[in-house]
Design a protein around this motif. Structure first.
Motif, PDB file in Angstrom:
ATOM      1  N   UNK A  48       0.837  -1.204   0.000  1.00  0.00           N
ATOM      2  CA  UNK A  48       0.000   0.000   0.000  1.00  0.00           C
ATOM      3  C   UNK A  48       0.874   1.258   0.000  1.00  0.00           C
ATOM      4  N   UNK A  49       1.943   1.183   0.765  1.00  0.00           N
ATOM      5  CA  UNK A  49       2.860   2.324   0.871  1.00  0.00           C
ATOM      6  C   UNK A  49       3.466   2.662  -0.494  1.00  0.00           C
ATOM      7  N   UNK A  50       3.825   1.640  -1.234  1.00  0.00           N
ATOM      8  CA  UNK A  50       4.486   1.876  -2.515  1.00  0.00           C
ATOM      9  C   UNK A  50       3.555   2.046  -3.691  1.00  0.00           C
ATOM     10  N   UNK A  51       2.235   2.058  -3.469  1.00  0.00           N
ATOM     11  CA  UNK A  51       1.282   2.065  -4.576  1.00  0.00           C
ATOM     12  C   UNK A  51       1.411   3.319  -5.440  1.00  0.00           C
ATOM     13  N   UNK A  52       1.473   4.485  -4.802  1.00  0.00           N
ATOM     14  CA  UNK A  52       1.540   5.719  -5.583  1.00  0.00           C
ATOM     15  C   UNK A  52       2.821   5.789  -6.413  1.00  0.00           C
ATOM     16  N   UNK A  53       3.934   5.436  -5.796  1.00  0.00           N
ATOM     17  CA  UNK A  53       5.199   5.482  -6.523  1.00  0.00           C
ATOM     18  C   UNK A  53       5.200   4.451  -7.651  1.00  0.00           C
ATOM     19  N   UNK A  54       4.548   3.312  -7.437  1.00  0.00           N
ATOM     20  CA  UNK A  54       4.463   2.299  -8.483  1.00  0.00           C
ATOM     21  C   UNK A  54       3.695   2.816  -9.691  1.00  0.00           C
ATOM     22  N   UNK A  55       2.624   3.519  -9.440  1.00  0.00           N
ATOM     23  CA  UNK A  55       1.851   4.105 -10.547  1.00  0.00           C
ATOM     24  C   UNK A  55       2.724   5.076 -11.339  1.00  0.00           C
ATOM     25  N   UNK A  56       3.464   5.929 -10.623  1.00  0.00           N
ATOM     26  CA  UNK A  56       4.366   6.866 -11.295  1.00  0.00           C
ATOM     27  C   UNK A  56       5.429   6.124 -12.095  1.00  0.00           C
ATOM     28  N   UNK A  57       6.021   5.085 -11.480  1.00  0.00           N
ATOM     29  CA  UNK A  57       7.069   4.312 -12.158  1.00  0.00           C
ATOM     30  C   UNK A  57       6.517   3.598 -13.381  1.00  0.00           C
ATOM     31  N   UNK A  58       5.279   3.108 -13.297  1.00  0.00           N
ATOM     32  CA  UNK A  58       4.676   2.428 -14.444  1.00  0.00           C
ATOM     33  C   UNK A  58       4.503   3.387 -15.613  1.00  0.00           C
ATOM     34  N   UNK A  59       3.995   4.574 -15.330  1.00  0.00           N
ATOM     35  CA  UNK A  59       3.817   5.565 -16.395  1.00  0.00           C
ATOM     36  C   UNK A  59       5.152   5.955 -17.027  1.00  0.00           C
ATOM     37  N   UNK A  60       6.133   6.311 -16.193  1.00  0.00           N
ATOM     38  CA  UNK A  60       7.419   6.747 -16.737  1.00  0.00           C
ATOM     39  C   UNK A  60       8.160   5.598 -17.419  1.00  0.00           C
ATOM     40  N   UNK A  61       8.005   4.376 -16.885  1.00  0.00           N
ATOM     41  CA  UNK A  61       8.641   3.228 -17.532  1.00  0.00           C
ATOM     42  C   UNK A  61       8.133   3.017 -18.945  1.00  0.00           C
ATOM     43  N   UNK A  62       6.832   3.175 -19.125  1.00  0.00           N
ATOM     44  CA  UNK A  62       6.252   3.026 -20.463  1.00  0.00           C
ATOM     45  C   UNK A  62       6.615   4.211 -21.346  1.00  0.00           C
ATOM     46  N   UNK A  63       6.450   5.414 -20.816  1.00  0.00           N
ATOM     47  CA  UNK A  63       6.687   6.616 -21.617  1.00  0.00           C
ATOM     48  C   UNK A  63       8.120   6.697 -22.135  1.00  0.00           C
ATOM     49  N   UNK A  64       9.090   6.269 -21.312  1.00  0.00           N
ATOM     50  CA  UNK A  64      10.490   6.401 -21.704  1.00  0.00           C
ATOM     51  C   UNK A  64      11.132   5.058 -22.078  1.00  0.00           C
ATOM     52  N   UNK A  65      10.319   4.028 -22.250  1.00  0.00           N
ATOM     53  CA  UNK A  65      10.852   2.738 -22.673  1.00  0.00           C
ATOM     54  C   UNK A  65      10.212   2.189 -23.927  1.00  0.00           C
ATOM     55  N   UNK A  66       9.002   2.666 -24.226  1.00  0.00           N
ATOM     56  CA  UNK A  66       8.282   2.100 -25.361  1.00  0.00           C
ATOM     57  C   UNK A  66       8.813   2.607 -26.694  1.00  0.00           C
ATOM     58  N   UNK A  67       9.600   3.692 -26.681  1.00  0.00           N
ATOM     59  CA  UNK A  67      10.160   4.193 -27.937  1.00  0.00           C
ATOM     60  C   UNK A  67      11.046   3.146 -28.597  1.00  0.00           C
ATOM     61  N   UNK A  68      11.776   2.394 -27.790  1.00  0.00           N
ATOM     62  CA  UNK A  68      12.633   1.333 -28.333  1.00  0.00           C
ATOM     63  C   UNK A  68      11.789   0.217 -28.945  1.00  0.00           C
TER      64      UNK A  68
END
Length: 441
Positions: free
Chosen positions: A230-250
């Motif tokens: 539960x503690x890490x939920x918000x950061x996980x959402x942020x990491x998921x978005x940034x992981x896709x946004x800056x990884x899907x270009x490849x």
């Protein structure tokens, strides 16, 4: 002579002045240097692999790492971020339960995802535009990276900074030496071999890191596991978005262009991003993150608005200069274009501005995390469509354009959102939402 005598200072006074200049963070100098050196060694290893395996094989290397970085978000669930906070402020008696619960929960989740991937790899490979073996290798690499990051957070949370920095450096040097031996002596050019070596080094780091930390299965707690996630939920959402946004270009580039273009794109854009990560997260980030968490937010964003343009421009110049060095070292193995390098540098400069704002919001507790998530939700459809269109139309050049535009859109959104969420106070007053009684959570 008298003037010279007056100008001299006792050694103790000089030490005190130096301590004040470092703001009480002088202890971080050694570990930060070692950690930065370790990350620089890891980046140099990637550069060596890129230069001696060729663009096509390095394209395969890049695709696997990019997929792994996205999968890591789901495996790790930001438990490393939770450990950074919980271990320092909890009693020593609670440390074994915290670390055991985080480690065993992550092992179960990560191993489960890996085992689930194997039979479904052919289906997953189709939308990604890769082979089944690539999918399995990427998920295995993700599991090793997850364990690496989690166990490093244990050591940092326990403030064993010197040990973790030294361990990182030793592992990085071993991986570099092994890669050079395989490339120059054994003449191995298969990128998958070096990805397998990366998996092994990550696992070795994790095994050494947890030795002696009191990890025991009896200390695992289901209630504690729920609390940690539960503690890490918000950061996980942020990491998921940034992981896709800056990884899907490849992934887009691998689908619409050739594997060789992916390798070339990694040299233009991937290496500068890695250099930015070394400087930001392993260098100034060690002290910057706690500072951002304690600063008055309206004042912080006012300062960021003032320094962001010059900081972005400086980052772009450094990125361009670093790119020149990269291409000089690669010596003709990859096509060089100053226009493409300048385009890449512009994207990296905007990328740096976005990450500074993102870090400031993330360190603002739940309120800041919610603001950042709202920004990412608003910007993701536009930026993904932009990247897809640019790559489909223009290939390699489009990927660089799409990366720059993605960061431009996100920077614009976060600046506007931060200004509205943390408005400047009127003269002699406090900003709206500030409390003199209770600090921000």
């Amino acid at each position: 002579m008298r003037g010279l005598t007056v100008a001299r200072r006792p050694a103790g006074d000089l030490r005190e002045r130096a301590a004040r200049a470092l703001g009480g963070h002088g202890w971080a100098a050694g570990p930060t240097l070692l950690s930065t050196l370790a990350s620089g060694t890891a980046a140099a290893t990637t550069l060596v692999i890129a230069g001696l395996t060729g663009a096509a094989e390095f394209g395969q290397y890049t695709v696997v790492v990019s997929i792994a970085l996205i999968v890591t978000v789901g495996m790790l669930m930001s438990l490393h971020y939770v450990m950074f906070q919980e271990l320092p402020r909890s009693e020593p008696a609670a440390h074994p339960a915290l670390m055991t619960t985080a480690l065993l929960s992550t092992l179960v989740l990560g191993t489960g995802l890996l085992l689930l991937t194997v039979p479904f790899a052919p289906l997953l490979a189709v939308p990604l535009g890769v082979g089944s073996q690539t999918v399995c290798l990427a998920v295995a690499l993700a599991l090793s990276m997850t364990l690496n990051q989690l166990t490093e957070s244990f050591l940092r949370g326990l403030k064993r900074y010197a040990f973790v920095a030294t361990l990182k450096l030793v592992v990085a040097v071993v991986y570099l030496a092994g890669s050079v031996f395989c490339l120059l002596v054994l003449e191995v050019r298969d990128a998958d071999r070096y990805l397998a070596g990366l998996i092994v080094t990550n696992l070795v780091f994790a095994a050494v890191a947890v030795a002696g930390l009191g990890i025991t299965p009896r200390a695992w707690s289901s209630a504690l596991a729920r609390s940690l996630y539960r503690h890490g939920a918000y950061v996980t959402v942020i990491a998921a978005f940034t992981g896709v946004l800056f990884g899907i270009d490849v992934i887009f580039l691998n689908h619409w262009a050739s594997r060789t273009d992916v390798g070339v794109y990694s040299v233009y854009s991937g290496f500068p991003r890695r250099l930015l990560g070394v400087v930001f997260f392993d260098g100034i980030g060690l002290i910057l993150m706690p500072t951002l968490a304690t600063m008055d937010k309206p004042d912080l964003f006012r300062r960021l608005a003032r320094i962001a343009p010059s900081a972005g421009a400086a980052t772009a110049l450094v990125s361009f200069a670093a790119g020149l060095v990269f291409f000089f070292l690669l010596r003709g193995h990859y096509p060089f274009s100053p226009v493409l390098l300048a385009l890449s540098a512009a994207g990296i400069g905007l990328h740096a501005i976005f990450h500074v704002y993102a870090a400031a919001l993330s360190m603002g507790g739940v309120r800041g995390a919610r603001v950042l998530i709202a920004c990412l939700v608003a910007g993701t459809p536009v930026t993904l469509a932009c990247q897809l269109a640019c790559v489909a139309w223009w290939g390699l050049i489009g990927a660089l354009v799409g990366f720059a535009l993605t960061n431009l859109v996100l920077v614009t959104i976060v600046i506007i959102a931060a200004g509205r969420a943390y408005p400047q106070p009127a003269a002699g007053g406090r900003s709206i939402g500030d409390s003199a009684v209770r600090p921000e959570q």
